[in-house]
Each structure stands twice: as structure tokens, then as C-alpha cells.
Write an enzyme that holds these catalytic residues in place. Structure first.
Site, mmCIF file in Angstrom:
data_model
loop_
_atom_site.group_PDB
_atom_site.id
_atom_site.type_symbol
_atom_site.label_atom_id
_atom_site.label_comp_id
_atom_site.label_asym_id
_atom_site.label_seq_id
_atom_site.Cartn_x
_atom_site.Cartn_y
_atom_site.Cartn_z
ATOM 1 N N GLY A 1 32.329 22.684 25.581
ATOM 2 C CA GLY A 1 33.101 23.232 24.467
ATOM 3 C C GLY A 1 32.326 23.315 23.175
ATOM 4 O O GLY A 1 32.632 24.149 22.313
ATOM 5 N N ARG B 1 34.789 14.059 17.320
ATOM 6 C CA ARG B 1 34.414 15.353 17.900
ATOM 7 C C ARG B 1 35.655 16.071 18.454
ATOM 8 O O ARG B 1 36.473 15.499 19.143
ATOM 9 C CB ARG B 1 33.412 15.131 19.025
ATOM 10 C CG ARG B 1 32.934 16.395 19.757
ATOM 11 C CD ARG B 1 33.697 16.660 21.022
ATOM 12 N NE ARG B 1 33.061 17.721 21.828
ATOM 13 C CZ ARG B 1 33.629 18.288 22.893
ATOM 14 N NH1 ARG B 1 34.829 17.914 23.287
ATOM 15 N NH2 ARG B 1 33.001 19.217 23.562
ATOM 16 N N VAL B 2 35.759 17.326 18.114
ATOM 17 C CA VAL B 2 36.820 18.152 18.693
ATOM 18 C C VAL B 2 36.129 19.252 19.489
ATOM 19 O O VAL B 2 35.181 19.875 18.994
ATOM 20 C CB VAL B 2 37.702 18.754 17.583
ATOM 21 C CG1 VAL B 2 38.626 19.821 18.143
ATOM 22 C CG2 VAL B 2 38.507 17.656 16.910
ATOM 23 N N GLY B 3 36.581 19.474 20.696
ATOM 24 C CA GLY B 3 35.960 20.494 21.532
ATOM 25 C C GLY B 3 36.640 21.841 21.368
ATOM 26 O O GLY B 3 37.341 22.105 20.383
ATOM 27 N N ASP B 4 36.462 22.666 22.364
ATOM 28 C CA ASP B 4 37.068 24.002 22.334
ATOM 29 C C ASP B 4 38.534 23.968 22.749
ATOM 30 O O ASP B 4 39.253 24.939 22.550
ATOM 31 C CB ASP B 4 36.304 24.938 23.276
ATOM 32 C CG ASP B 4 36.336 24.427 24.716
ATOM 33 O OD1 ASP B 4 36.299 23.196 24.909
ATOM 34 O OD2 ASP B 4 36.409 25.250 25.630
ATOM 35 N N THR C 1 36.673 26.549 30.717
ATOM 36 C CA THR C 1 36.320 25.132 30.856
ATOM 37 C C THR C 1 34.804 25.032 30.764
ATOM 38 O O THR C 1 34.105 25.983 31.081
ATOM 39 C CB THR C 1 36.841 24.568 32.197
ATOM 40 O OG1 THR C 1 36.448 23.193 32.314
ATOM 41 C CG2 THR C 1 36.308 25.329 33.396
ATOM 42 N N GLY C 2 34.322 23.876 30.308
ATOM 43 C CA GLY C 2 32.879 23.720 30.218
ATOM 44 C C GLY C 2 32.472 23.086 28.905
ATOM 45 O O GLY C 2 33.267 22.396 28.267
ATOM 46 N N THR D 1 38.908 19.930 32.163
ATOM 47 C CA THR D 1 39.949 20.533 31.342
ATOM 48 C C THR D 1 40.899 21.336 32.199
ATOM 49 O O THR D 1 40.456 22.113 33.037
ATOM 50 C CB THR D 1 39.307 21.502 30.318
ATOM 51 O OG1 THR D 1 38.514 20.738 29.427
ATOM 52 C CG2 THR D 1 40.336 22.262 29.525
HETATM 53 C C1 SD4 Z 1 35.419 20.162 25.935
HETATM 54 N N1 SD4 Z 1 35.852 22.125 27.238
HETATM 55 O O1 SD4 Z 1 36.044 19.363 25.264
HETATM 56 C C2 SD4 Z 1 36.051 20.710 27.178
HETATM 57 C C3 SD4 Z 1 35.496 20.006 28.359
HETATM 58 C C4 SD4 Z 1 35.602 20.758 29.635
HETATM 59 O O2 SD4 Z 1 35.064 20.977 31.846
HETATM 60 O O3 SD4 Z 1 36.229 21.754 29.781
HETATM 61 N N2 SD4 Z 1 34.947 20.334 30.668
HETATM 62 O O4 SD4 Z 1 34.273 20.530 25.664
#
Ligand code: SD4
Length: 327
Positions: free
Chosen positions: A246, A220-223, A243-244, A192
């Protein structure tokens, strides 16, 4: 001592930071500079996880989650699971600047973006995304992001554990190790772009763009498009980028937490660490990171489960510098 204009971004997305810097250094607003930076990442398809042609879902389709937030007006625009339109962050800015809404989703987000002049419909698949998905389909029929379900016929459709007749001959795949959620299976190292910009006048904006998790369940919707989770900004305090994983982060709103902690007097370093530790107390296997930036331009990162890097460009630097944060 003020250290702005300033651009901060998750990961070594150097060209994106350079683009945002060129814009802000030339006098563009924080919002426009963030959009410039994030759309550069979309165009370059940063790490194959931002913009068109990146991380496919379970059906092989690439979708886009994006957000922009103006830390002065507290206006937010976002799109989630957007299909057929490659310009995620520009679509988010259109939502912010030309609607009273905050978040548009799916095909309706695409229709809106196209009606407002963005190019589309565009096929968001690339040969890389198709190949990645084809390999995944071939090599594994794994529940991936599912939990407490069993695959039928070795490979989906997944049914809740307690509905499944385990004597059913078609169900030959009942290895318990396969049915737990495989943590972070869809998370690559740099998924991200989340960016913060402080412009010459001290205004702060943030933006995010991502394809989300690889092989996610469609829908699916992330953060990414969630204000306070992937990014947040309040001009009198500062900003945060994340990031990570979500699916976990959006339960904690780590960027909201970081900014509020700084408002209460915490330094960026402590605010970032505190936001991550609130998550890891409940989810020890969590993988993710945040960068905190205060309104004077001081910054610090914190992470868990991986080594995190973020990029910065400030007037004191000749070019973008990359900072490494150890878990
Ligand atoms: C998500 N946060 O859709 C995003 C993915 C991400 O490093 O940041 N990965 O979950």
C-alpha cells in the site's frame, strides 16, 4: 448480458464472500452487503491480517484501516490506524452515513465509533499478535520499513544517516545491507480484504479492511482507507479492488485508474494490467494485485510479484469460485 448480483473479493476469503452473497441475494443493498462480507472477515480474523488480533506494528499494537464507498452517491467513509475498536468496516460505514467527513484517524476514529454504538474500547491484541511481535523483537533489530537511517544501540531508535556519529561506540550496527528498506518485509500473502458488490438493482459498492503492514512504523496508514487506491466504484462504469504494498499503491491510485480506464472503453483485463504496469515501470519490485469488475459483472485480475487469487460469487455459480492470476 448482466451477471449480477455479484460479489468479488481479493484472496480466497470464501466465508466473507458467502456472507456478502447471502446478503445481496436476499435483497440487501450493495453497501450493506459489502459491510456484511468484510465484517465476516474481521470476525474470522482472516489470515491473521484483518480484524482484531492481526498484524502488529513495531510497538506490538494492532490497528485497523477500513473503507467503504457507495458507487452511486460517491460517498466514502473510512477509518485509519483505528485503535481499540474491532469493527473496522462498520466504523467506516458510520463515517459515511453519519458524518460529512470521509476519513477519521487514530484514537479519534475509535472515539467516534464507540460514540456511535460500536463495542469498545477493546484490546486488539491477541496471543498470536503478541507472539509474532515478541519473536520479531527477539530475532531482529532491523530497520524494517525505514530507509536512510541507522539504528542506535543495535536496535532503534533510528536516526537519519547523516546525523549519526559513526564513531559513536554505541552504534555497532552499521551494515549497509541492513539500512536499505527491506522490501515487503511486512507484507504477507493475503493481507487485505477488498470487496466489490453489485446488488440486484445494479448499484455498486466497495469496501476494504486490513491491519495494514506487519511491523509497520506506528502511525503508518496504508492504502486501505484511501479511495481510489485499495478500492473504487462508480456505478455507471464498474469497480476495482486492490491488495499489496500500500505504501507504493497509494501513490498511483490503481483502482481509480482501473475504473477510469474502463470508462474510456478498456476491458477489465486490460484495465487491470495497465494499472499494475504503471506501478511496475517505476517500482520493478512492487508486490500487489488488482481486480477489475465492470458494471455488467465481467471481472479480471492482474498482479505483480506474487500469484494472486480472488473470489467471485455470481448467479451462474453454485458457490464461491476462486480465480488464480499469474504475474
Ligand atoms: C497495506 N494494502 O496496508 C495493505 C496490505 C495488503 O496484501 O493489502 N497486503 O499496505
Amino acid at each position: 448480458l448482466k451477471q449480477y448480483p455479484l460479489v468479488v473479493s481479493t484472496w480466497p476469503f470464501i466465508e466473507a464472500v458467502r456472507a456478502a452473497w447471502r446478503a445481496v441475494d436476499a435483497g440487501s443493498s450493495a453497501v450493506d452487503s459489502v459491510v456484511e462480507g468484510c465484517s465476516t472477515c474481521e470476525e474470522l480474523r482472516c489470515d491473521g491480517t484483518v480484524g482484531p488480533g492481526g498484524s502488529p506494528d513495531e510497538n506490538g499494537e494492532t490497528t485497523i484501516d477500513a473503507l467503504v464507498m457507495d458507487g452511486v452517491t460517491m460517498e466514502v467513509g473510512a477509518v485509519a490506524a483505528m485503535r481499540y475498536v474491532k469493527d473496522g468496516i462498520k466504523a467506516a460505514r458510520l463515517v459515511m452515513q453519519h458524518t460529512e467527513h470521509t476519513l477519521l484517524v487514530g484514537e479519534k476514529a475509535s472515539e467516534f465509533a464507540i460514540s456511535m454504538g460500536l463495542p469498545g474500547p477493546t484490546n486488539l491484541s491477541s496471543s498470536e499478535s503478541i507472539e509474532k511481535w515478541t519473536e520479531w523483537k527477539k530475532s531482529s533489530c532491523q530497520p524494517n520499513f525505514r530507509k536512510n537511517v541507522l539504528p542506535v544501540n543495535n536496535c532503534g531508535p533510528y536516526r537519519p544517516n547523516n546525523f549519526l556519529d559513526l564513531s559513536d561506540e554505541t552504534c555497532s550496527f552499521i551494515d549497509q545491507s541492513q539500512i536499505a528498506r527491506l522490501p515487503h518485509v511486512g507484507l504477507h500473502s493475503h493481507d487485505t480484504i477488498s470487496m466489490a458488490v453489485i446488488d440486484r438493482t445494479g448499484r455498486i459498492a466497495v469496501g476494504t479492511s486490513t491491519n495494514g503492514a506487519t511491523f509497520k512504523i506506528p502511525g503508518r496508514v496504508g492504502d486501505g482507507p484511501i479511495a481510489g487506491s485499495s478500492a473504487y466504484a462508480i456505478d455507471e462504469v464498474g469497480a476495482c479492488c486492490a491488495t499489496g504494498d500500500g505504501d507504493i499503491m497509494m501513490r498511483f491510485l490503481p483502482c481509480y485508474q482501473v475504473v477510469e480506464s474502463m470508462r474510456l472503453g478498456m476491458e477489465p483485463k486490460h484495465a487491470a494490467k495497465d494499472a499494475i504496469s504503471r506501478i511496475t515501470k517505476k517500482f520493478p519490485n512492487f508486490v500487489g494485485a488488482v481486480v477489475a469488475v465492470n458494471k455488467t459483472g465481467e471481472h479480471a485480475g492482474a498482479c505483480h510479484g506474487w500469484t494472486f487469487r480472488y473470489s467471485v460469487r455470481s448467479p451462474a455459480m453454485k458457490d464461491v469460485e476462486v480465480f488464480t492470476v499469474l504475474p
